[in-house]
Design a protein around this motif. Structure first.
Motif, PDB file in Angstrom:
ATOM      1  N   ARG A  42       0.834  -1.206   0.000  1.00  0.00           N
ATOM      2  CA  ARG A  42       0.000   0.000   0.000  1.00  0.00           C
ATOM      3  C   ARG A  42       0.874   1.264   0.000  1.00  0.00           C
ATOM      4  O   ARG A  42       0.492   2.287  -0.573  1.00  0.00           O
ATOM      5  CB  ARG A  42      -0.934  -0.008   1.201  1.00  0.00           C
ATOM      6  CG  ARG A  42      -1.941  -1.176   1.172  1.00  0.00           C
ATOM      7  CD  ARG A  42      -2.932  -1.083   2.298  1.00  0.00           C
ATOM      8  NE  ARG A  42      -3.832   0.029   2.083  1.00  0.00           N
ATOM      9  CZ  ARG A  42      -4.417   0.710   3.064  1.00  0.00           C
ATOM     10  NH1 ARG A  42      -4.165   0.412   4.329  1.00  0.00           N
ATOM     11  NH2 ARG A  42      -5.235   1.702   2.784  1.00  0.00           N
ATOM     12  N   LEU A  45       1.871   1.829  -3.535  1.00  0.00           N
ATOM     13  CA  LEU A  45       0.760   2.416  -4.292  1.00  0.00           C
ATOM     14  C   LEU A  45       0.775   3.939  -4.215  1.00  0.00           C
ATOM     15  O   LEU A  45       0.422   4.619  -5.184  1.00  0.00           O
ATOM     16  CB  LEU A  45      -0.573   1.922  -3.736  1.00  0.00           C
ATOM     17  CG  LEU A  45      -1.156   0.618  -4.245  1.00  0.00           C
ATOM     18  CD1 LEU A  45      -2.517   0.380  -3.614  1.00  0.00           C
ATOM     19  CD2 LEU A  45      -1.284   0.634  -5.765  1.00  0.00           C
ATOM     20  N   ARG A  46       1.157   4.478  -3.058  1.00  0.00           N
ATOM     21  CA  ARG A  46       1.130   5.940  -2.881  1.00  0.00           C
ATOM     22  C   ARG A  46       2.121   6.650  -3.801  1.00  0.00           C
ATOM     23  O   ARG A  46       1.985   7.848  -4.039  1.00  0.00           O
ATOM     24  CB  ARG A  46       1.413   6.303  -1.429  1.00  0.00           C
ATOM     25  CG  ARG A  46       0.168   6.408  -0.546  1.00  0.00           C
ATOM     26  CD  ARG A  46      -0.581   5.150  -0.473  1.00  0.00           C
ATOM     27  NE  ARG A  46      -1.897   5.288   0.172  1.00  0.00           N
ATOM     28  CZ  ARG A  46      -2.732   4.286   0.327  1.00  0.00           C
ATOM     29  NH1 ARG A  46      -2.412   3.072  -0.113  1.00  0.00           N
ATOM     30  NH2 ARG A  46      -3.904   4.459   0.901  1.00  0.00           N
ATOM     31  N   GLN A  49       0.216   8.257  -6.690  1.00  0.00           N
ATOM     32  CA  GLN A  49      -0.868   9.217  -6.466  1.00  0.00           C
ATOM     33  C   GLN A  49      -0.759  10.479  -7.317  1.00  0.00           C
ATOM     34  O   GLN A  49      -1.783  10.987  -7.778  1.00  0.00           O
ATOM     35  CB  GLN A  49      -0.977   9.555  -4.975  1.00  0.00           C
ATOM     36  CG  GLN A  49      -1.475   8.365  -4.176  1.00  0.00           C
ATOM     37  CD  GLN A  49      -2.246   8.732  -2.907  1.00  0.00           C
ATOM     38  OE1 GLN A  49      -2.094   8.074  -1.910  1.00  0.00           O
ATOM     39  NE2 GLN A  49      -3.080   9.742  -2.966  1.00  0.00           N
ATOM     40  N   LEU A  57      -6.504   3.943  -8.178  1.00  0.00           N
ATOM     41  CA  LEU A  57      -5.734   3.620  -6.972  1.00  0.00           C
ATOM     42  C   LEU A  57      -6.608   2.927  -5.932  1.00  0.00           C
ATOM     43  O   LEU A  57      -6.181   1.965  -5.293  1.00  0.00           O
ATOM     44  CB  LEU A  57      -5.125   4.892  -6.385  1.00  0.00           C
ATOM     45  CG  LEU A  57      -3.936   5.478  -7.155  1.00  0.00           C
ATOM     46  CD1 LEU A  57      -3.682   6.917  -6.747  1.00  0.00           C
ATOM     47  CD2 LEU A  57      -2.687   4.644  -6.911  1.00  0.00           C
ATOM     48  N   ARG A  58      -7.833   3.414  -5.781  1.00  0.00           N
ATOM     49  CA  ARG A  58      -8.741   2.784  -4.817  1.00  0.00           C
ATOM     50  C   ARG A  58      -9.064   1.347  -5.218  1.00  0.00           C
ATOM     51  O   ARG A  58      -9.178   0.466  -4.361  1.00  0.00           O
ATOM     52  CB  ARG A  58     -10.030   3.605  -4.698  1.00  0.00           C
ATOM     53  CG  ARG A  58      -9.897   4.854  -3.835  1.00  0.00           C
ATOM     54  CD  ARG A  58     -11.258   5.402  -3.455  1.00  0.00           C
ATOM     55  NE  ARG A  58     -12.007   5.852  -4.619  1.00  0.00           N
ATOM     56  CZ  ARG A  58     -11.993   7.105  -5.083  1.00  0.00           C
ATOM     57  NH1 ARG A  58     -11.248   8.014  -4.478  1.00  0.00           N
ATOM     58  NH2 ARG A  58     -12.703   7.438  -6.137  1.00  0.00           N
ATOM     59  N   ASP A  61      -6.108  -0.685  -4.237  1.00  0.00           N
ATOM     60  CA  ASP A  61      -5.905  -0.659  -2.790  1.00  0.00           C
ATOM     61  C   ASP A  61      -6.921  -1.524  -2.044  1.00  0.00           C
ATOM     62  O   ASP A  61      -6.584  -2.144  -1.024  1.00  0.00           O
ATOM     63  CB  ASP A  61      -5.997   0.792  -2.292  1.00  0.00           C
ATOM     64  CG  ASP A  61      -5.538   0.951  -0.857  1.00  0.00           C
ATOM     65  OD1 ASP A  61      -4.481   0.392  -0.514  1.00  0.00           O
ATOM     66  OD2 ASP A  61      -6.228   1.638  -0.082  1.00  0.00           O
ATOM     67  N   GLU A  62      -8.149  -1.591  -2.542  1.00  0.00           N
ATOM     68  CA  GLU A  62      -9.225  -2.268  -1.810  1.00  0.00           C
ATOM     69  C   GLU A  62      -8.918  -3.735  -1.507  1.00  0.00           C
ATOM     70  O   GLU A  62      -9.090  -4.176  -0.353  1.00  0.00           O
ATOM     71  CB  GLU A  62     -10.542  -2.133  -2.573  1.00  0.00           C
ATOM     72  CG  GLU A  62     -11.733  -2.748  -1.869  1.00  0.00           C
ATOM     73  CD  GLU A  62     -11.992  -2.175  -0.486  1.00  0.00           C
ATOM     74  OE1 GLU A  62     -12.591  -2.888   0.339  1.00  0.00           O
ATOM     75  OE2 GLU A  62     -11.579  -1.023  -0.211  1.00  0.00           O
ATOM     76  N   ARG A  65      -6.390  -3.887   1.292  1.00  0.00           N
ATOM     77  CA  ARG A  65      -6.994  -3.554   2.581  1.00  0.00           C
ATOM     78  C   ARG A  65      -7.821  -4.717   3.106  1.00  0.00           C
ATOM     79  O   ARG A  65      -7.774  -5.040   4.304  1.00  0.00           O
ATOM     80  CB  ARG A  65      -7.879  -2.316   2.451  1.00  0.00           C
ATOM     81  CG  ARG A  65      -7.119  -1.017   2.194  1.00  0.00           C
ATOM     82  CD  ARG A  65      -8.084   0.145   2.047  1.00  0.00           C
ATOM     83  NE  ARG A  65      -8.810   0.385   3.279  1.00  0.00           N
ATOM     84  CZ  ARG A  65      -9.919   1.111   3.362  1.00  0.00           C
ATOM     85  NH1 ARG A  65     -10.468   1.616   2.261  1.00  0.00           N
ATOM     86  NH2 ARG A  65     -10.503   1.315   4.519  1.00  0.00           N
ATOM     87  N   TRP A 131      -3.242  -3.766 -10.730  1.00  0.00           N
ATOM     88  CA  TRP A 131      -2.036  -2.930 -10.703  1.00  0.00           C
ATOM     89  C   TRP A 131      -1.394  -2.927 -12.098  1.00  0.00           C
ATOM     90  O   TRP A 131      -1.035  -1.866 -12.619  1.00  0.00           O
ATOM     91  CB  TRP A 131      -1.060  -3.494  -9.668  1.00  0.00           C
ATOM     92  CG  TRP A 131       0.023  -2.559  -9.211  1.00  0.00           C
ATOM     93  CD1 TRP A 131       0.758  -1.700  -9.964  1.00  0.00           C
ATOM     94  CD2 TRP A 131       0.477  -2.395  -7.855  1.00  0.00           C
ATOM     95  NE1 TRP A 131       1.656  -1.018  -9.197  1.00  0.00           N
ATOM     96  CE2 TRP A 131       1.510  -1.424  -7.889  1.00  0.00           C
ATOM     97  CE3 TRP A 131       0.135  -2.983  -6.648  1.00  0.00           C
ATOM     98  CZ2 TRP A 131       2.190  -1.032  -6.737  1.00  0.00           C
ATOM     99  CZ3 TRP A 131       0.817  -2.600  -5.497  1.00  0.00           C
ATOM    100  CH2 TRP A 131       1.828  -1.624  -5.546  1.00  0.00           C
TER     101      TRP A 131
END
Length: 285
Positions: A42, A45-46, A49, A57-58, A61-62, A65, A131
């Motif tokens: 994660r 991933l940033r 941004q 990105l969400r 990311d989901e 998470r 990704w």
């Protein structure tokens, strides 16, 4: 040139997916390693941004998470028991007051259903697929701006935390300072450099912020299981001692902030490959 971040991340994800599909259960250490790796992913991933759509990105990311959360309850009870043990080393007079509480924590841990490893592997496979499809970049042009974005975000959350008397701002600072550390460890691994010294100090801060968060979780559990204590005065005494420990950490955080986040990004002693810097410079011109 291929995407340097995805080149680093892809084998990490593939190894974890393979592990989850071949094991029936993870040890406590395995759960910890999995959750740390999810945080590292994660953090990576940033870096995207500044250049990718928030919606994309969400989507990536989901599933990361969801994987981390699936193992959170088991990890949290394990950490709370360790935190209680460490806390009682400083306050041994409180040990007799916490025996029933400790038993409640252990009982809760034993009733937790085991996470579905195969489902977690499916989520991680989905994260890797998305990704590759949504975020992959043709070169390293985005990395420097991504690092700068994370550094500045961590600095802002740290500043807010130090000006607050609440716990939650410290948790956000912990999250983004960890992202900042993990990004450097993923991409900038030079030994014996100023970069390495900086990362070691940042790792120490992350550990202290983590222990501060552990005290917060322990406090929440004590309030949740207050009925396990024979007297309300025992609960009050425990909470007072926890508050004293947290105040001590806050004083230390104030001293650690400026050396780590007091400089402009361009003034940091990071050893960034020149090809990324050139790409970022050309992208801004």
């Amino acid at each position: 040139m291929t995407d340097p971040v995805l080149t680093k991340v892809s084998p990490l994800l593939q190894r974890l997916i393979h592990q989850l599909t071949t094991l029936d259960e993870l040890t406590d250490e395995g759960v910890h390693d999995l959750r740390v790796l999810c945080k590292r992913l994660r953090a990576a991933l940033r870096l995207y941004q500044p250049v990718c759509r928030k919606a994309d990105l969400r989507r990536v990311d989901e599933p990361l998470r969801k994987t981390a959360r699936a193992f959170a309850a088991r990890r949290d009870t394990h950490v709370q028991l360790k935190t209680l043990k460490r806390f009682l080393k400083h306050y041994p007079d409180l040990k007799p007051l916490t025996e029933n509480f400790k038993t409640r924590l252990q009982a809760e841990r034993e009733t937790l259903p085991p996470p579905d490893l195969k489902l977690a592997a499916q989520w991680l496979s989905e994260a890797l697929r998305l990704w590759q499809r949504l975020l992959q970049q043709p070169d390293g042009q985005f990395i420097v701006t991504g690092l700068e974005y994370t550094y500045e975000k961590a600095g802002r959350f740290g500043d807010r935390a130090l000006q607050s008397d609440r716990d939650k701002p410290y948790h956000k600072w912990r999250k983004w300072s960890k992202f900042w550390l993990y990004q450097q460890e993923l991409l900038l691994r030079q030994k014996g450099s100023l970069s390495q010294e900086y990362r070691e100090k940042l790792a120490d801060l992350g550990s202290d912020l983590g222990r501060f968060h552990d005290l917060y979780l322990l406090q929440a559990s004590i309030l949740n299981y207050s009925s396990s204590f024979s007297k309300q005065d025992d609960v009050t005494l425990l909470l007072q001692r926890l508050a004293a420990s947290k105040r001590s950490y806050r004083r230390a955080f104030a001293a650690e902030f400026r050396p780590l986040f007091g400089l402009n990004f361009s003034e940091l002693s990071l050893q960034i490959p020149s090809t990324w810097q050139q790409s970022a410079a050309s992208g801004r011109s």
